[in-house]
Design a protein around this motif. Structure first.
Motif, PDB file in Angstrom:
ATOM      1  N   VAL A  10      24.703  50.308 -64.464  1.00 49.66           N
ATOM      2  CA  VAL A  10      24.177  49.058 -63.914  1.00 49.66           C
ATOM      3  C   VAL A  10      24.753  47.865 -64.665  1.00 49.66           C
ATOM      4  CG1 VAL A  10      22.090  47.672 -63.580  1.00 49.66           C
ATOM      5  CG2 VAL A  10      22.066  50.107 -63.022  1.00 49.66           C
ATOM      6  N   LEU A  11      24.798  47.973 -65.991  1.00 49.95           N
ATOM      7  CA  LEU A  11      25.413  46.894 -66.764  1.00 49.95           C
ATOM      8  C   LEU A  11      26.912  46.797 -66.463  1.00 49.95           C
ATOM      9  CD1 LEU A  11      23.580  47.435 -70.153  1.00 49.95           C
ATOM     10  CD2 LEU A  11      23.348  45.458 -68.655  1.00 49.95           C
ATOM     11  N   GLY A  12      27.532  47.941 -66.164  1.00 48.05           N
ATOM     12  CA  GLY A  12      28.927  47.922 -65.748  1.00 48.05           C
ATOM     13  C   GLY A  12      29.115  47.215 -64.424  1.00 48.05           C
ATOM     14  N   VAL A  13      28.163  47.409 -63.499  1.00 49.23           N
ATOM     15  CA  VAL A  13      28.202  46.684 -62.227  1.00 49.23           C
ATOM     16  C   VAL A  13      28.099  45.183 -62.494  1.00 49.23           C
ATOM     17  CG1 VAL A  13      26.982  46.251 -60.062  1.00 49.23           C
ATOM     18  CG2 VAL A  13      27.297  48.598 -60.858  1.00 49.23           C
ATOM     19  N   GLY A  14      27.202  44.800 -63.416  1.00 48.06           N
ATOM     20  CA  GLY A  14      27.100  43.393 -63.785  1.00 48.06           C
ATOM     21  C   GLY A  14      28.403  42.853 -64.329  1.00 48.06           C
ATOM     22  N   ASP A  65      21.886  66.870 -65.496  1.00 46.88           N
ATOM     23  CA  ASP A  65      21.959  66.834 -64.040  1.00 46.88           C
ATOM     24  C   ASP A  65      23.160  66.005 -63.609  1.00 46.88           C
ATOM     25  OD1 ASP A  65      21.529  66.959 -61.362  1.00 46.88           O
ATOM     26  OD2 ASP A  65      19.729  65.718 -61.348  1.00 46.88           O
ATOM     27  N   THR A  66      24.339  66.594 -63.701  1.00 47.66           N
ATOM     28  CA  THR A  66      25.552  65.848 -63.401  1.00 47.66           C
ATOM     29  C   THR A  66      25.675  65.522 -61.926  1.00 47.66           C
ATOM     30  OG1 THR A  66      26.736  67.950 -63.215  1.00 47.66           O
ATOM     31  CG2 THR A  66      26.795  66.847 -65.354  1.00 47.66           C
ATOM     32  N   SER A  67      24.966  66.243 -61.066  1.00 48.01           N
ATOM     33  CA  SER A  67      25.057  65.973 -59.638  1.00 48.01           C
ATOM     34  C   SER A  67      24.479  64.618 -59.275  1.00 48.01           C
ATOM     35  CB  SER A  67      24.328  67.078 -58.850  1.00 48.01           C
ATOM     36  OG  SER A  67      22.944  67.064 -59.170  1.00 48.01           O
ATOM     37  N   SER A  68      23.550  64.119 -60.105  1.00 49.28           N
ATOM     38  CA  SER A  68      22.933  62.831 -59.815  1.00 49.28           C
ATOM     39  C   SER A  68      23.445  61.722 -60.726  1.00 49.28           C
ATOM     40  CB  SER A  68      21.405  62.942 -59.956  1.00 49.28           C
ATOM     41  OG  SER A  68      21.057  63.322 -61.274  1.00 49.28           O
ATOM     42  N   ALA A  69      24.519  62.021 -61.498  1.00 46.93           N
ATOM     43  CA  ALA A  69      25.063  61.001 -62.392  1.00 46.93           C
ATOM     44  C   ALA A  69      25.614  59.836 -61.597  1.00 46.93           C
ATOM     45  CB  ALA A  69      26.177  61.609 -63.254  1.00 46.93           C
ATOM     46  N   ALA A  70      25.516  58.647 -62.179  1.00 39.68           N
ATOM     47  CA  ALA A  70      25.989  57.442 -61.495  1.00 39.68           C
ATOM     48  C   ALA A  70      27.499  57.471 -61.350  1.00 39.68           C
ATOM     49  CB  ALA A  70      25.569  56.215 -62.288  1.00 39.68           C
ATOM     50  N   ASN A  71      28.011  56.849 -60.297  1.00 46.04           N
ATOM     51  CA  ASN A  71      29.458  56.784 -60.070  1.00 46.04           C
ATOM     52  C   ASN A  71      29.835  55.411 -59.539  1.00 46.04           C
ATOM     53  OD1 ASN A  71      29.076  56.846 -57.124  1.00 46.04           O
ATOM     54  ND2 ASN A  71      28.476  58.975 -57.473  1.00 46.04           N
ATOM     55  N   PHE A  72      31.132  55.210 -59.307  1.00 45.61           N
ATOM     56  CA  PHE A  72      31.638  53.898 -58.908  1.00 45.61           C
ATOM     57  C   PHE A  72      30.996  53.406 -57.607  1.00 45.61           C
ATOM     58  CE2 PHE A  72      34.781  50.919 -57.203  1.00 45.61           C
ATOM     59  CZ  PHE A  72      35.026  50.147 -58.325  1.00 45.61           C
ATOM     60  N   GLY A  73      30.650  54.338 -56.694  1.00 44.98           N
ATOM     61  CA  GLY A  73      30.028  53.937 -55.434  1.00 44.98           C
ATOM     62  C   GLY A  73      28.658  53.319 -55.597  1.00 44.98           C
ATOM     63  N   ASP A  74      28.070  53.445 -56.790  1.00 46.25           N
ATOM     64  CA  ASP A  74      26.743  52.872 -57.021  1.00 46.25           C
ATOM     65  C   ASP A  74      26.771  51.345 -57.064  1.00 46.25           C
ATOM     66  OD1 ASP A  74      25.222  55.184 -57.063  1.00 46.25           O
ATOM     67  OD2 ASP A  74      25.663  55.565 -59.176  1.00 46.25           O
ATOM     68  N   ILE A  75      27.968  50.746 -57.104  1.00 45.68           N
ATOM     69  CA  ILE A  75      28.034  49.279 -57.035  1.00 45.68           C
ATOM     70  C   ILE A  75      27.338  48.798 -55.763  1.00 45.68           C
ATOM     71  CG2 ILE A  75      29.574  47.296 -56.790  1.00 45.68           C
ATOM     72  CD1 ILE A  75      31.590  48.758 -58.499  1.00 45.68           C
ATOM     73  N   THR A  76      27.689  49.412 -54.633  1.00 41.30           N
ATOM     74  CA  THR A  76      27.059  49.044 -53.358  1.00 41.30           C
ATOM     75  C   THR A  76      25.574  49.350 -53.376  1.00 41.30           C
ATOM     76  OG1 THR A  76      29.125  49.510 -52.208  1.00 41.30           O
ATOM     77  CG2 THR A  76      27.133  49.373 -50.865  1.00 41.30           C
ATOM     78  N   ARG A  77      25.235  50.487 -53.953  1.00 53.31           N
ATOM     79  CA  ARG A  77      23.828  50.894 -53.997  1.00 53.31           C
ATOM     80  C   ARG A  77      22.974  49.889 -54.762  1.00 53.31           C
ATOM     81  NH1 ARG A  77      21.741  56.012 -57.602  1.00 53.31           N
ATOM     82  NH2 ARG A  77      19.514  55.516 -57.557  1.00 53.31           N
ATOM     83  N   TYR A  78      23.426  49.474 -55.943  1.00 52.13           N
ATOM     84  CA  TYR A  78      22.621  48.577 -56.755  1.00 52.13           C
ATOM     85  C   TYR A  78      22.601  47.157 -56.205  1.00 52.13           C
ATOM     86  CZ  TYR A  78      22.341  52.410 -60.038  1.00 52.13           C
ATOM     87  OH  TYR A  78      22.104  53.631 -60.613  1.00 52.13           O
ATOM     88  N   LEU A  79      23.655  46.776 -55.503  1.00 49.55           N
ATOM     89  CA  LEU A  79      23.615  45.472 -54.838  1.00 49.55           C
ATOM     90  C   LEU A  79      22.612  45.454 -53.699  1.00 49.55           C
ATOM     91  CD1 LEU A  79      27.385  44.414 -54.790  1.00 49.55           C
ATOM     92  CD2 LEU A  79      25.505  43.271 -55.983  1.00 49.55           C
ATOM     93  N   GLY A  80      22.241  46.626 -53.196  1.00 48.13           N
ATOM     94  CA  GLY A  80      21.224  46.718 -52.162  1.00 48.13           C
ATOM     95  C   GLY A  80      19.849  47.067 -52.683  1.00 48.13           C
ATOM     96  N   ASP A  81      19.730  47.293 -53.982  1.00 53.82           N
ATOM     97  CA  ASP A  81      18.443  47.651 -54.575  1.00 53.82           C
ATOM     98  C   ASP A  81      17.553  46.411 -54.675  1.00 53.82           C
ATOM     99  OD1 ASP A  81      16.501  48.013 -56.900  1.00 53.82           O
ATOM    100  OD2 ASP A  81      17.343  50.033 -56.752  1.00 53.82           O
ATOM    101  N   PRO A  82      16.335  46.449 -54.136  1.00 53.38           N
ATOM    102  CA  PRO A  82      15.485  45.243 -54.121  1.00 53.38           C
ATOM    103  C   PRO A  82      15.075  44.754 -55.506  1.00 53.38           C
ATOM    104  CG  PRO A  82      14.251  47.167 -53.388  1.00 53.38           C
ATOM    105  CD  PRO A  82      15.680  47.588 -53.464  1.00 53.38           C
ATOM    106  N   LEU A  83      15.079  45.640 -56.518  1.00 54.66           N
ATOM    107  CA  LEU A  83      14.698  45.224 -57.865  1.00 54.66           C
ATOM    108  C   LEU A  83      15.888  44.700 -58.661  1.00 54.66           C
ATOM    109  CD1 LEU A  83      12.240  48.106 -58.876  1.00 54.66           C
ATOM    110  CD2 LEU A  83      11.668  45.789 -58.125  1.00 54.66           C
TER     111      LEU A  83
END
Length: 393
Positions: A331-335, A187-205
């Motif tokens: 996620v580890l890349g965001v870290g 499912d490449t349409s849902s693969a993580a991308n660089f914009g997920d940095i903002t997403r994971y910084l807003g993730d409550p977990l």
């Protein structure tokens, strides 16, 4: 057995860090060798971190899609070029170019963490990351010793050429010794991308662990940028003495990571162990600037080695536990990118503080950030305990 399963990646990590650790105690003096100021040392560290900030999440993303092994190979080729360029740099411009190449190639830390996390159960991750930390520290023992000896007899060029040669060894070890891994495709349409940095910084977990990692990283990068120069300021160390001292620090870390971290985590849990690590590092940052002999510096260095041994293993565990498995590499890349943010900001700041205000204020700067990480950890630990206390008996 966890150790046997991870042995190939542990060996590669050891060789990789063996080369990298040659640089840590020598680079600030190498910059001074070209007649540059203390602040230029900070700018060089910051430039390297800026490159890693861009590369970290991208390499993590790519590794989620094409596999960890392929990304490690690409990274190691670039690192080899960077080390060789550093050895032959005729001036500071080419020193910066070499570090930029190595920084862009330096996405292998998050990829290595993801590789390890893919191969162990959640309950075993703290122990697994402790083994990675021990491999890291074992490299730090031998790297500075080898670099110091080469520097004393042959000058600056030989340690960097050795680091380049070790990267070549790591490259072949990865190609022929590391088992193939299968990228998660489909499912490449849902693969993580660089914009997920903002997403994971807003993730409550995930966000609370990322913010804590940022505070921790701000303190560490402030310190590592000035570590060699501070040893010179408080105890008169030169590059050779700094290399040997750093090797002693690595030996402490190996002993603590192999013999202490797993037992402490098993007894009190990941979160509590993490908080003890932050507290121990705080004590070190406050005390170290006031130690003016190598025995005193070595004594307080135990607090730093203990703090890093606990914190590095547990932060990685907390982050991988919070991350969805499919995008764990990202996620580890965001870290890693947040570490790079700290590396961009703090080296110039801490070298300027050392230059204008002295060692005590430099240590206090790192201590403040580690205290923030500790407070965040204590708050998280209390949130974990509260539901248990409120549960009906």
């Amino acid at each position: 057995m966890i150790f046997t399963r991870l042995l190939p990646i542990l060996g590669i990590t050891f060789i990789d860090i063996l080369g990298f650790s040659i640089l840590i105690p020598i680079l600030p003096y190498y910059v001074k060798h070209f007649g540059s100021s203390t602040i230029v040392v900070g700018l060089l560290f910051a430039t390297f971190a800026l490159c890693q900030f861009v590369a970290g999440p991208l390499w993590g993303n790519v590794s989620d899609n094409i596999g960890r092994k392929k990304v490690l190979i690409i990274s190691q080729i670039g690192a080899t070029i960077g080390w060789a360029g550093l050895a032959f740099a005729p001036n500071m411009f080419w020193v910066f170019v070499a570090r930029i190449i190595e920084g862009i190639s330096g996405g292998n830390i998050s990829v290595t963490q993801a590789y390890v996390a893919d191969r162990v159960e959640p309950a075993q991750r703290a122990q697994a990351f402790a083994y990675v930390g021990a491999s890291f520290s074992a490299g730090i023992v031998l790297g500075p010793l080898m670099g110091g000896l080469l520097l004393a007899h042959f000058g600056y060029q030989m340690p960097f050429l050795l680091a380049a040669a070790l990267q070549v060894v790591t490259l072949f070890a990865t190609i022929y010794g590391l088992p193939e891994d299968v990228a998660q495709k489909g499912d490449t349409s849902s693969a993580a991308n660089f914009g997920d940095i903002t997403r994971y910084l807003g993730d409550p977990l995930i966000s609370p662990v990322l913010v804590q990692k940022l505070a921790y990283s701000l303190g560490l990068y402030a310190w590592f940028a000035v570590f060699a120069l501070l040893l010179n300021a408080v105890a008169g160390f030169g590059p050779v003495e700094t290399s040997w001292f750093f090797a002693a620090f690595g030996a402490m870390s190996v002993i603590l990571q192999l013999g202490v971290v797993g037992r402490v985590v098993e007894r009190i849990g990941v979160r509590a162990a993490s908080n003890i690590g932050f507290a121990s590092a705080c004590i070190y940052f406050v005390a170290a600037p006031f130690m003016h002999s190598w025995p005193a510096l070595l004594a307080v260095q135990v607090f730093f080695a203990f703090g890093l041994a606990l914190s590095n293993a547990t932060i990685a565990t907390l982050l991988t536990d919070a991350a969805p498995e499919r995008v764990r590499g990202t996620v580890l890349g965001v870290g890693s990118s947040l570490e790079a943010v700290a590396g961009i900001i703090m080296p110039t700041v801490s070298t300027a503080i050392l230059m204008y205000y002295g060692p005590a204020w430099t240590g206090a700067t790192s201590a403040v950030f580690l205290f923030v990480a500790l407070v965040l950890g204590v708050m998280a630990q209390r949130r974990q305990v509260a539901p248990k206390a409120e549960a009906p008996s």
